[in-house]
Enzyme design. Sequence first.
Site, PDB file in Angstrom:
ATOM      1  N   CYS A  21     -17.359 -40.935  -9.308  1.00  0.00           N
ATOM      2  CA  CYS A  21     -18.337 -41.899  -8.787  1.00  0.00           C
ATOM      3  C   CYS A  21     -19.067 -41.452  -7.511  1.00  0.00           C
ATOM      4  O   CYS A  21     -20.021 -40.693  -7.576  1.00  0.00           O
ATOM      5  CB  CYS A  21     -17.647 -43.248  -8.589  1.00  0.00           C
ATOM      6  SG  CYS A  21     -18.796 -44.658  -8.580  1.00  0.00           S
ATOM      7  N   LYS A  30     -10.073 -38.497  -5.827  1.00  0.00           N
ATOM      8  CA  LYS A  30     -11.459 -38.709  -5.400  1.00  0.00           C
ATOM      9  C   LYS A  30     -11.650 -38.275  -3.944  1.00  0.00           C
ATOM     10  O   LYS A  30     -10.977 -38.765  -3.038  1.00  0.00           O
ATOM     11  CB  LYS A  30     -11.813 -40.188  -5.572  1.00  0.00           C
ATOM     12  CG  LYS A  30     -13.267 -40.539  -5.301  1.00  0.00           C
ATOM     13  CD  LYS A  30     -13.478 -42.025  -5.565  1.00  0.00           C
ATOM     14  CE  LYS A  30     -14.923 -42.467  -5.358  1.00  0.00           C
ATOM     15  NZ  LYS A  30     -15.071 -43.915  -5.612  1.00  0.00           N
ATOM     16  N   GLU A  65     -14.378 -44.736 -14.398  1.00  0.00           N
ATOM     17  CA  GLU A  65     -13.522 -44.785 -13.200  1.00  0.00           C
ATOM     18  C   GLU A  65     -12.629 -46.025 -13.248  1.00  0.00           C
ATOM     19  O   GLU A  65     -13.057 -47.094 -13.643  1.00  0.00           O
ATOM     20  CB  GLU A  65     -14.418 -44.836 -11.961  1.00  0.00           C
ATOM     21  CG  GLU A  65     -13.673 -44.957 -10.644  1.00  0.00           C
ATOM     22  CD  GLU A  65     -14.608 -45.127  -9.458  1.00  0.00           C
ATOM     23  OE1 GLU A  65     -14.203 -44.787  -8.333  1.00  0.00           O
ATOM     24  OE2 GLU A  65     -15.751 -45.616  -9.653  1.00  0.00           O
TER      25      GLU A  65
END
Length: 260
Positions: free
Chosen positions: A144, A110, A44
């Site tokens: 994540c 995300k 990431e």
Amino acid sequence: MTKTLKTALIQSQLIWENPEANRVHFSKVLQNISSDTDLIVLPEMFNTGFTMHPEHVAKEEGPKTVDWMLQKALETKAALVGSLPFFENGSFTNRLFFIEPDGKTAQYDKRHTFTLAGEDKVYKAGTEKLLVDYKGFKLCPMVCYDLRFPVWSRNIEDYDVLIYVANWPKPRIVAWDTLLKARAIENMAYCVGVNRVGADEMKHEYIGHSAVYDTLGERVAFSEKEEIVYATFSKEHVISTREKLKFLNDRDSFEFKKGL
């Protein structure tokens, strides 16, 4: 249809808020990639580290890093996937790019911004799940904190591989290990997690634990140091496991509300 997919997990330190230095670093790393690699997974925010101050970096560094990914995909003849801070339409996103050797590009913002670090106040959250068909495999890449939310990753599309790129710190590494394995088991898919190592400018320590789990939750790759980790996915493994153990047939049906 490709029967296997060889994947390289790049577990590395990151240079804080310095995209050019990170591009140079990863260019050197990629020189050592096995020539038969199909997919390369980067951490990431691989060009900056997990910064909550993307304004410290020139806005054009996002497109420059995407251009770098396009070039490296062409050179390595492998798809590249990783996320970076990206500025567009007046907002920053933590945007994952999936770039194939022929230049075909897909992106995912995300969904679950990390509120504990204030990511929700800096980066605009995404709303769309991404599925990529690549060399006969259906891939679902995420970022994540998405790992903590099983409904978002639920395998209602029959994907073969679930991918998480991350900056996941040492104090919560047990959760990382546990959830990667759980996502593999419940979705009957390979689950890949690529984390970083080292420390960032916020004094957060990262110890890797990049790993791959198969459709039954067996760990097939793992590392705690800075290195390239290889794993090969088998389409036959996915098909035969699902045919023998038809657990996905009994999954709950649901729909995401508009805007989620």
